[in-house]
Design a protein around this motif. Structure first.
Motif, PDB file in Angstrom:
ATOM      1  N   THR A  37     -39.384  17.863  28.897  1.00  0.00           N
ATOM      2  CA  THR A  37     -39.401  19.259  28.486  1.00  0.00           C
ATOM      3  C   THR A  37     -40.828  19.784  28.600  1.00  0.00           C
ATOM      4  O   THR A  37     -41.776  19.011  28.784  1.00  0.00           O
ATOM      5  N   VAL A  38     -40.985  21.092  28.479  1.00  0.00           N
ATOM      6  CA  VAL A  38     -42.333  21.663  28.541  1.00  0.00           C
ATOM      7  C   VAL A  38     -43.182  21.116  27.400  1.00  0.00           C
ATOM      8  O   VAL A  38     -44.368  20.798  27.589  1.00  0.00           O
ATOM      9  N   GLU A  39     -42.592  20.994  26.227  1.00  0.00           N
ATOM     10  CA  GLU A  39     -43.331  20.477  25.075  1.00  0.00           C
ATOM     11  C   GLU A  39     -43.788  19.039  25.305  1.00  0.00           C
ATOM     12  O   GLU A  39     -44.917  18.672  24.952  1.00  0.00           O
ATOM     13  N   GLU A  40     -42.932  18.216  25.902  1.00  0.00           N
ATOM     14  CA  GLU A  40     -43.310  16.835  26.211  1.00  0.00           C
ATOM     15  C   GLU A  40     -44.418  16.797  27.258  1.00  0.00           C
ATOM     16  O   GLU A  40     -45.320  15.951  27.186  1.00  0.00           O
ATOM     17  N   SER A  41     -44.360  17.711  28.211  1.00  0.00           N
ATOM     18  CA  SER A  41     -45.409  17.771  29.233  1.00  0.00           C
ATOM     19  C   SER A  41     -46.753  18.147  28.620  1.00  0.00           C
ATOM     20  O   SER A  41     -47.802  17.642  29.028  1.00  0.00           O
ATOM     21  N   VAL A  42     -46.739  19.048  27.635  1.00  0.00           N
ATOM     22  CA  VAL A  42     -47.972  19.415  26.931  1.00  0.00           C
ATOM     23  C   VAL A  42     -48.533  18.199  26.209  1.00  0.00           C
ATOM     24  O   VAL A  42     -49.748  17.941  26.248  1.00  0.00           O
ATOM     25  N   ASP A  43     -47.667  17.423  25.563  1.00  0.00           N
ATOM     26  CA  ASP A  43     -48.122  16.209  24.878  1.00  0.00           C
ATOM     27  C   ASP A  43     -48.712  15.219  25.878  1.00  0.00           C
ATOM     28  O   ASP A  43     -49.722  14.556  25.601  1.00  0.00           O
ATOM     29  N   ASP A  44     -48.086  15.105  27.054  1.00  0.00           N
ATOM     30  CA  ASP A  44     -48.603  14.219  28.102  1.00  0.00           C
ATOM     31  C   ASP A  44     -49.996  14.670  28.546  1.00  0.00           C
ATOM     32  O   ASP A  44     -50.902  13.849  28.740  1.00  0.00           O
ATOM     33  N   LEU A  45     -50.142  15.968  28.726  1.00  0.00           N
ATOM     34  CA  LEU A  45     -51.429  16.504  29.179  1.00  0.00           C
ATOM     35  C   LEU A  45     -52.521  16.236  28.146  1.00  0.00           C
ATOM     36  O   LEU A  45     -53.643  15.829  28.497  1.00  0.00           O
ATOM     37  N   ARG A  46     -52.206  16.412  26.890  1.00  0.00           N
ATOM     38  CA  ARG A  46     -53.177  16.121  25.829  1.00  0.00           C
ATOM     39  C   ARG A  46     -53.533  14.629  25.816  1.00  0.00           C
ATOM     40  O   ARG A  46     -54.692  14.263  25.597  1.00  0.00           O
ATOM     41  N   ALA A  47     -52.541  13.781  26.057  1.00  0.00           N
ATOM     42  CA  ALA A  47     -52.797  12.335  26.088  1.00  0.00           C
ATOM     43  C   ALA A  47     -53.729  11.971  27.236  1.00  0.00           C
ATOM     44  O   ALA A  47     -54.625  11.123  27.084  1.00  0.00           O
ATOM     45  N   VAL A  48     -53.531  12.602  28.380  1.00  0.00           N
ATOM     46  CA  VAL A  48     -54.405  12.349  29.528  1.00  0.00           C
ATOM     47  C   VAL A  48     -55.831  12.809  29.217  1.00  0.00           C
ATOM     48  O   VAL A  48     -56.812  12.122  29.529  1.00  0.00           O
ATOM     49  N   MET A  49     -55.946  14.001  28.600  1.00  0.00           N
ATOM     50  CA  MET A  49     -57.266  14.499  28.235  1.00  0.00           C
ATOM     51  C   MET A  49     -57.954  13.556  27.251  1.00  0.00           C
ATOM     52  O   MET A  49     -59.141  13.261  27.388  1.00  0.00           O
ATOM     53  N   ASP A  50     -57.194  13.059  26.267  1.00  0.00           N
ATOM     54  CA  ASP A  50     -57.758  12.122  25.295  1.00  0.00           C
ATOM     55  C   ASP A  50     -58.242  10.848  25.984  1.00  0.00           C
ATOM     56  O   ASP A  50     -59.325  10.342  25.699  1.00  0.00           O
ATOM     57  N   ALA A  51     -57.413  10.326  26.898  1.00  0.00           N
ATOM     58  CA  ALA A  51     -57.764   9.086  27.597  1.00  0.00           C
ATOM     59  C   ALA A  51     -59.006   9.263  28.462  1.00  0.00           C
ATOM     60  O   ALA A  51     -59.788   8.332  28.652  1.00  0.00           O
ATOM     61  N   ALA A  52     -59.184  10.482  28.970  1.00  0.00           N
ATOM     62  CA  ALA A  52     -60.343  10.763  29.828  1.00  0.00           C
ATOM     63  C   ALA A  52     -61.573  11.179  29.020  1.00  0.00           C
ATOM     64  O   ALA A  52     -62.636  11.411  29.596  1.00  0.00           O
ATOM     65  N   GLY A  53     -61.410  11.309  27.707  1.00  0.00           N
ATOM     66  CA  GLY A  53     -62.520  11.738  26.879  1.00  0.00           C
ATOM     67  C   GLY A  53     -62.847  13.205  27.031  1.00  0.00           C
ATOM     68  O   GLY A  53     -63.985  13.622  26.828  1.00  0.00           O
ATOM     69  N   SER A  54     -61.855  14.006  27.391  1.00  0.00           N
ATOM     70  CA  SER A  54     -62.054  15.440  27.602  1.00  0.00           C
ATOM     71  C   SER A  54     -61.574  16.213  26.379  1.00  0.00           C
ATOM     72  O   SER A  54     -60.375  16.317  26.128  1.00  0.00           O
ATOM     73  N   GLU A  55     -62.523  16.741  25.617  1.00  0.00           N
ATOM     74  CA  GLU A  55     -62.155  17.501  24.427  1.00  0.00           C
ATOM     75  C   GLU A  55     -61.647  18.887  24.778  1.00  0.00           C
ATOM     76  O   GLU A  55     -60.714  19.405  24.165  1.00  0.00           O
ATOM     77  N   ARG A  56     -62.300  19.512  25.763  1.00  0.00           N
ATOM     78  CA  ARG A  56     -61.907  20.856  26.224  1.00  0.00           C
ATOM     79  C   ARG A  56     -61.929  20.864  27.746  1.00  0.00           C
ATOM     80  O   ARG A  56     -62.733  20.172  28.366  1.00  0.00           O
TER      81      ARG A  56
END
Length: 209
Positions: free
Chosen positions: A12-31
């Motif tokens: 779902t779109v909501e799950e995709s947003v969670d995935d994107l946040r997880a990728v950002m976290d893993a990459a150390g990208s706060e913003r």
């Protein structure tokens, strides 16, 4: 679904947003500056609305808030047209199907069609594609658009065969302060046609030069 390992179901779109946040976290990208292309635009818009602290700026290309038409959204796609689109892709998925709709300017390009076919095979199985298409009618992020507060750039080609220009205009009209830039051309794929003009707009919006 991208080129990662197969997913158990269409996200779902909501799950995709969670995935994107997880990728950002893993990459150390706060913003980050977030670019949402086509159906990825709804994910990007929802991220900007629900997690504004994670987004510096938002760029939407060939995107939409809702795909299907509705009484209060006449610019959407007719249900019958979407059903025909799904049937065509279902029968020819993995063979480079519908390149003429995605990129009319390159529909006779045999090399691009071969690449397009390989991308389809790598990105999703025919069954997963059917599941993804089944989610499209449920996607509707119109309500969150007025809550987006980050600088936003909306890009769209006037003759886009996949997502009509009115959907892009709707985004720009409902996201506060959004800038709309329209381009000539019929292609939906951002890297065909006059791609340099699109890249120039994005670069200037994000960097100032």
């Amino acid at each position: 679904t991208g080129l990662s390992d197969p997913a158990p179901h269409a996200p779902t779109v909501e799950e995709s947003v969670d995935d994107l946040r997880a990728v950002m976290d893993a990459a150390g990208s706060e913003r980050a500056d977030v670019l949402g292309i086509s159906e990825g635009g709804t994910m990007a818009a929802l991220l900007a609305a629900s997690h504004p602290a994670r987004v510096n700026a938002l760029v939407l290309y060939g995107a939409y808030a809702r795909l299907l038409e509705a009484p209060d959204y006449p610019q959407g796609v007719a249900e019958g047209a979407l059903a025909m689109f799904v049937e065509i892709h279902d029968k020819g998925w993995g063979e480079g199907v519908a390149l003429g709709a995605w990129a009319p300017s390159r529909q006779g390009d045999a090399q691009l069609k071969q690449w397009w076919a390989r991308l389809q095979r790598l990105a999703a199985s025919p069954g997963m594609v059917r599941n993804i298409f089944a989610l499209y009618p449920q996607v509707d992020c119109r309500e969150v658009l007025p809550t987006i507060q980050v600088p936003t750039l909306v890009l769209h080609r006037r003759g886009d065969r996949m997502i009509n220009i009115e959907m892009g205009r709707y985004l720009a009209e409902h996201i506060p302060g959004a800038k709309l830039v329209e381009f000539e051309g019929d292609d939906h794929l951002f890297f065909t046609g006059d791609a340099d003009a699109i890249f120039d707009e994005i670069e200037e919006f994000l960097t100032g030069v």
